[in-house]
Design a protein around this motif. Structure first.
Motif, mmCIF file in Angstrom:
data_model
loop_
_atom_site.group_PDB
_atom_site.id
_atom_site.type_symbol
_atom_site.label_atom_id
_atom_site.label_comp_id
_atom_site.label_asym_id
_atom_site.label_seq_id
_atom_site.Cartn_x
_atom_site.Cartn_y
_atom_site.Cartn_z
ATOM 1 N N GLY A 202 0.791 -1.219 0.000
ATOM 2 C CA GLY A 202 0.000 0.000 0.000
ATOM 3 C C GLY A 202 0.824 1.270 0.000
ATOM 4 N N GLY A 203 2.147 1.140 -0.050
ATOM 5 C CA GLY A 203 3.013 2.314 -0.108
ATOM 6 C C GLY A 203 3.275 2.981 1.211
ATOM 7 N N ARG A 204 3.029 2.262 2.310
ATOM 8 C CA ARG A 204 3.201 2.871 3.624
ATOM 9 C C ARG A 204 4.388 2.300 4.411
ATOM 10 N N TRP B 239 -2.695 -3.021 -1.739
ATOM 11 C CA TRP B 239 -2.606 -2.501 -3.110
ATOM 12 C C TRP B 239 -3.923 -1.869 -3.560
ATOM 13 N N ARG C 16 -4.336 1.513 -1.912
ATOM 14 C CA ARG C 16 -3.387 2.460 -2.514
ATOM 15 C C ARG C 16 -3.886 2.916 -3.883
ATOM 16 N N ALA D 81 -5.692 6.749 -3.903
ATOM 17 C CA ALA D 81 -4.327 7.234 -4.148
ATOM 18 C C ALA D 81 -4.075 8.652 -3.666
ATOM 19 N N LYS E 143 1.584 10.827 0.431
ATOM 20 C CA LYS E 143 2.465 9.729 0.063
ATOM 21 C C LYS E 143 3.744 9.796 0.910
#
Length: 241
Positions: free
Chosen positions: A75-77, A223, A226, A230, A235
């Motif tokens: 998830g970009g975290r 995912w 994210r 978005a 971010k």
């Protein structure tokens, strides 16, 4: 926070989740006349997450679960380079908790490790409701994905501040209410590994599913959030992500 602090926090937090959650099933659920039952066990798992989220969330983020760690990376975290540290600490915490729980439970003459599998997870003959491998696989993937969705949504920058631990803990409670009859509820490879290593046998033979399914579900849930949300949270600036 240093890596040592983060690793120790994850170790302690996962220990609490396994000792508190599995301990409620082993020590209290079947207690004569006052057993807490499925509802009580489900709530116990949720409470372990709520309490530790407030206690160590500011130290390590309170993952307590390899599937959450992988899901937050998807998830970009979370940084990929920190995954091994977190997963190792979580698995070690779960193993130590399971061994200590086994020792405590063995203090009662009525405790039989052959019949009481230390709240281990399973499918087929090892499933509380005798659900097959496909039912176990599907429900573990689905519920872990939703667990990550809840985690990422409740910690989103637009979400009400301070309530994430409650949403996550109640989410885990609901997950247990749904799936205890199917797999005894994992959604957490570390939680499954501790009891399986202690009791061995079919729990250890079937452990693969409780790594594969939660990791797939966690990555999928992270995912998806994210992708769909978005622009709903800042971010993170994480190298290697």
């Amino acid at each position: 926070m240093s890596n040592v602090q983060k690793g120790l926090a994850e170790f302690i937090g996962t220990f609490w989740l396994v000792f508190g959650g599995c301990g409620s099933a082993v020590l209290a659920a079947a207690f004569p006349d006052v057993g807490i039952g499925l509802l009580g066990v489900s709530l116990a798992f949720g409470l372990t997450v709520v309490t530790m989220a407030y206690a160590i969330g500011h130290i390590s983020g309170c993952h307590l679960n390899p599937a959450v760690t992988v899901g937050l990376w998807a998830g970009g975290r979370f940084a990929a380079r920190d995954i091994p540290l977190y997963v190792a600490a979580q698995v070690l915490g779960a193993i130590v908790a399971a061994f200590l729980l086994y020792y405590v439970a063995s203090g009662a003459g009525s405790f039989d490790p052959a019949t009481n599998q230390l709240a281990s997870n399973g499918f087929g003959d090892a499933s509380p409701g005798k659900y097959d491998v496909w039912s176990g696989l599907i429900i573990e993937i689905l519920l872990t994905a939703f667990f990550l969705w809840i985690i990422m949504g409740s910690t989103d920058g637009r979400a009400p501040a301070g309530f994430a631990p409650l949403a996550i803990g109640l989410g885990l409670t609901l997950i247990h209410l749904i799936s205890i009859p199917v797999t005894n509820t994992s959604v957490n490879p570390a939680r499954s590994t501790g009891p399986a290593l202690v009791v061995g046998g079919i729990a250890l033979q079937q452990l693969w599913l409780f790594w594969v399914a939660p990791l797939i579900g966690g990555a999928l849930g992270g995912w998806l959030y994210r992708t769909i949300g978005a622009d709903s949270f800042p971010k993170p600036n994480i190298e290697g992500n």
